[in-house]
Scaffold this active site. Structure first.
Site: not given
Ligand code: ARG
Length: 366
Positions: A107, A195, A246
């Protein structure tokens, strides 16, 4: 002196990588950016403070599993230096009662070629997280004469950076989806905020998710900072909490991407991939119905894999459907027990930041 930093995408052979640490991790207090981002039904609403030590130790054990897999394959692993994250912080523009953690590195650090840039995160609690990586950045700087050590313009994060009371607690899931579809997010456009995990690097092209953590002004900023690259804003209308690309849109090798079936890339944004014969396949279902306790992310961390080279991928050990799909797609799958690190911010891809992958900057969309 050797070349230490080089990475243009997420699939070329990985030789050196940063793996985060869970030490001193905090559930941050609510702030203008996060109150809107913690799902209403989350058990983490209204709760903050140091995470229980046993969960920190278990999270670190999981990260050690990953380190071992990487080192056994000859990948050099670097680790950040955690701070006492429960300290209060302040700048001329804001005060916050605590920081968060040095998870996940993805991040915070964006590697493009021989440059590693610390991002311009929109959470106040993450404002000083880059400090955990500064000892490594200095080491790369000393050892690699071509390394470009960069900090993106620091956002001020005053109240003007956020829309207040924008997401009312009572707002329905349907309404959230409408707002995502309308590209109407909690951050304003008074300054670039982004981010690093919202940026998908593909050689000459950067695909950047516009969502809760990255705004439009950031897209403009990227295009001016990297005039020789093509910057594409992407949106995933099915995601009620669009944070980081991701667990949504994940390349496995040139020509192949897995896409979260609930967060499909809109037709008009698929055109560039289709025109260049890229295949976008729906990711397999997650093996779990719920994320682990005290986790910010969704069950779709199942697809948050770490590609070691275009034929080899690390997938979380319990994610059997995702492993099976990777296998069918022609990848050699290495399982890694990492699920108890999820509460600290993410899966295998999130928990790492690229330092060195073989290969150069190619144009995959000529
Ligand atoms: N927003 C994503 C989900 O809950 C999680 C992504 C987490 N990625 C990261 N690089 N911190 O599906």
């Amino acid at each position: 002196m050797a070349k230490i930093v080089n990475s243009w995408n997420d699939w070329d052979p990985l030789k050196r990588v940063i793996v985060g640490r869970c030490d001193n991790s905090v559930i941050p207090p609510e702030e203008p950016a996060t109150s809107e981002k913690v799902p209403v039904d989350s058990e983490m609403r209204g709760m903050w403070g140091l995470r229980p030590l046993a969960t920190v130790e278990r999270g670190n054990e999981c990260l050690e599993n990953l380190v071992k897999i990487l080192e056994d394959r000859g990948v050099v692993v670097d680790r950040p230096t955690p701070l006492q994250w429960n300290q209060a912080i302040g700048t001329p523009d804001f005060r916050n009662d605590s920081m968060m953690t040095c998870m996940p590195p993805r991040d915070i650090l964006l590697t493009i070629g021989s440059e590693i840039m610390a991002s311009a995160n929109s959470f106040r609690c993450r404002y000083f997280e880059y400090l955990a990586y500064w000892p490594l950045m200095k080491q790369y700087f000393d050892e690699d004469p071509e390394f470009k050590w960069t900090q993106a313009p620091r956002p001020r994060l005053t109240d003007a950076s956020y829309k207040h009371n924008y997401y009312d607690e009572k707002i329905s899931l349907e309404e959230r989806l409408v707002r995502t579809a309308n590209k109407d997010f909690v951050t304003t456009e008074v300054e670039p905020m982004w981010d690093a995990a919202d940026v998908m690097r593909m050689g000459k092209d950067l695909f950047i998710q516009h969502g809760l953590t990255t705004n439009r002004t950031a897209m403009d900023w990227f295009q001016r900072y990297y005039p020789e690259y093509r910057v594409h804003a992407v949106n995933f209308p099915g995601d009620p909490y669009p944070i980081h690309i991701d667990a949504t849109f994940v390349p496995l090798r040139p020509g192949l991407i897995i896409n979260n079936p609930h967060r499909k890339l809109p037709e008009e944004q698929r055109a560039i991939f289709e025109a260049n014969d890229w295949q976008i396949v729906e990711a397999a279902q997650p093996a779990h119905d719920e994320p682990p306790a005290l986790c910010y992310s969704s069950v779709w961390l199942s697809m948050n894999c770490l590609v070691l080279d275009p034929k080899t991928v690390i997938v979380e050990a319990s994610e059997v459907y995702q492993q099976e799909q990777m296998d069918k797609l022609g990848m050699n799958v290495i399982p890694c027990d990492l699920r108890d690190a999820y509460p600290f911010g993410g899966g295998l891809h999130c928990s790492t930041a690229d330092v060195y992958r073989e290969g150069e900057c190619l144009d995959y969309f000529p």
